[in-house]
Design an enzyme around this catalytic site. Structure first.
Site, mmCIF file in Angstrom:
data_model
loop_
_atom_site.group_PDB
_atom_site.id
_atom_site.type_symbol
_atom_site.label_atom_id
_atom_site.label_comp_id
_atom_site.label_asym_id
_atom_site.label_seq_id
_atom_site.Cartn_x
_atom_site.Cartn_y
_atom_site.Cartn_z
ATOM 1 N N ARG A 52 0.865 -1.191 0.000
ATOM 2 C CA ARG A 52 0.000 0.000 0.000
ATOM 3 C C ARG A 52 0.891 1.228 0.000
ATOM 4 O O ARG A 52 1.222 1.755 1.059
ATOM 5 C CB ARG A 52 -0.939 -0.072 1.208
ATOM 6 C CG ARG A 52 -2.014 -1.145 1.008
ATOM 7 C CD ARG A 52 -2.722 -1.507 2.277
ATOM 8 N NE ARG A 52 -1.809 -2.188 3.210
ATOM 9 C CZ ARG A 52 -2.189 -2.729 4.360
ATOM 10 N NH1 ARG A 52 -3.446 -2.670 4.733
ATOM 11 N NH2 ARG A 52 -1.304 -3.313 5.134
ATOM 12 N N ASP A 54 2.571 4.905 -0.315
ATOM 13 C CA ASP A 54 2.204 6.240 0.194
ATOM 14 C C ASP A 54 2.031 7.269 -0.914
ATOM 15 O O ASP A 54 2.419 7.034 -2.058
ATOM 16 C CB ASP A 54 3.343 6.754 1.086
ATOM 17 C CG ASP A 54 3.228 6.223 2.490
ATOM 18 O OD1 ASP A 54 2.127 5.809 2.891
ATOM 19 O OD2 ASP A 54 4.264 6.223 3.190
ATOM 20 N N ARG A 199 12.345 4.289 3.132
ATOM 21 C CA ARG A 199 12.692 5.718 3.116
ATOM 22 C C ARG A 199 13.573 6.105 4.308
ATOM 23 O O ARG A 199 14.444 6.970 4.182
ATOM 24 C CB ARG A 199 11.419 6.562 3.049
ATOM 25 C CG ARG A 199 10.714 6.428 1.687
ATOM 26 C CD ARG A 199 9.288 6.931 1.705
ATOM 27 N NE ARG A 199 9.219 8.320 2.120
ATOM 28 C CZ ARG A 199 8.075 8.952 2.414
ATOM 29 N NH1 ARG A 199 6.907 8.290 2.347
ATOM 30 N NH2 ARG A 199 8.091 10.212 2.768
#
Lengths: 246, 246
Positions: A52, A54, A199
């Site tokens: 999913r 971002d 990230r």
């Protein structure tokens, strides 16, 4: 009941992410594809996605599945959806899969790529598709650091605060830096990732490349099991869901 | 008075073209760069560009010049404008040039590239940066046709109707098709071009590639000296101003 698996590519720039977000205004990718499929099969569908992603995150190889009783051949879906979906979302392939297949639960390997562009000046075309970092980076130190991510670790330091998960142990099977001219890619593979994990890994590697920390500090940061010891969360628009394996 | 030459790259997607258009709402690239330079030099400036690109057309190597009495070193302009201009317009280089230099009048060669993407399915990232043509093309016939563009011809058949120019003779020094995987590039070089000339050349080459016409028909179309005998005007978003020579 048929179960259909889709291979999906999207430019995440104009979306709030894969799924709808109560706190964000804007279009979600899942909802747009579901509405497109509904136009074809004439009933509501629900997509299960491998990852999913971002807001702003891209996908070259997202995988999702849905159930239908439609008799439309699977290979028609990419062609028909081409005329229904916006240009920045493309269904690349579709096939029938066993009824128990679930795109998220059955994924054995997911690979993300993070793109860093190192040229001195920005590129007018690429600014939404990579993180522009025009300052010196010690690449060999970053390469050594990336190796400390390999294997099974408690990744709590690399998980966004407020994530509802309770188990933070993940197994990373690939963590590699690749040079290609002005571009530096970080490719990372695991069965599953924590929220913002890639990230934060990239934000931490950049701190090491800049000389704030050394490669060995990855071990220290992992051992701390607290988000605040890792580097910042790198910008979403450099991240791509590249490939999912089953 | 100093005369400064800029090398400029832009993604034309979000603009109505290089210059302001009375009939279009939206931002023009020239106006945005002029406003950016004004913030640096504290007076009005006027940019002369080598090519006044249309809405949606991109540039990798646009050149423009402007006059200023500012003492800012030329090489500071790219760096300072990086923080002022939007991400999709980048000044790549700047240098002082003689006071009589004019980016349009003194150009000896301009090269445009037109990008055709031939893969069966669209690409979620590339749809604004090329013309997606997933149908069969007879490339060798197109290559033969491109050769008929070489040399000095009256290009009236390849000029948009309503153009105010009165002289239609142009000399094309390069007209080449290049394959690169799913991509087909048409590179064309001339001292000057007519309005929509490259896009009409491409629209005509595609008609030849599809089998509607043959390579030799280029000679016939040139001889007709009327726009209606050439093919359609190819989409703007496949076109790039690649390079300008002086």
């Amino acid at each position: 009941m048929r179960n259909i698996k889709l291979l999906i590519e999207y430019d995440g720039t104009n979306y709030i992410g894969w799924q709808s977000q109560p706190s964000y205004q804007g279009k979600n990718i899942q909802g747009i594809i579901e509405a497109g499929i509904r136009k074809m099969v004439h009933h509501e569908v629900r997509l299960n996605a491998a990852g999913r992603t971002d807001a702003g995150v891209h996908a070259r190889g997202q995988v999702a599945n849905f159930f239908t009783e439609s008799l439309i051949p699977a290979e028609r879906f990419p062609w028909a959806l081409k005329g229904i979906l916006p240009y920045d979302i493309v269904v690349k392939a579709a096939c029938d899969v066993p009824e128990d297949f679930h795109a998220r639960y059955h994924a054995t390997e997911k690979t993300y790529r993070y793109v860093i562009r190192r040229a001195a000046l920005p590129d007018a075309f690429d600014w939404k598709y990579g993180y522009h970092f025009p300052y010196p980076l010690n690449i060999s130190e970053m390469e050594q650091a990336a190796r400390f991510f390999l294997g099974t670790h408690d990744y709590r330091s690399f998980c966004a605060k407020g994530s509802p998960v309770k188990k933070f142990v993940r197994t990373v099977t690939r963590a590699e830096l690749i040079h290609d001219g002005d571009y530096l890619y970080f490719d990372v593979t695991a069965k599953g990732f924590l929220y913002h994990m890639v990230r934060i890994m990239v934000g931490t590697l950049v701190e090491i490349g800049r000389g704030r920390w050394q490669a060995e500090d990855i071990k220290r940061i992992l051992a701390k099991k607290e988000r605040k010891y890792a580097g910042p969360t790198a910008l979403a628009h450099g991240l791509y869901l590249q490939e999912v394996k089953y």
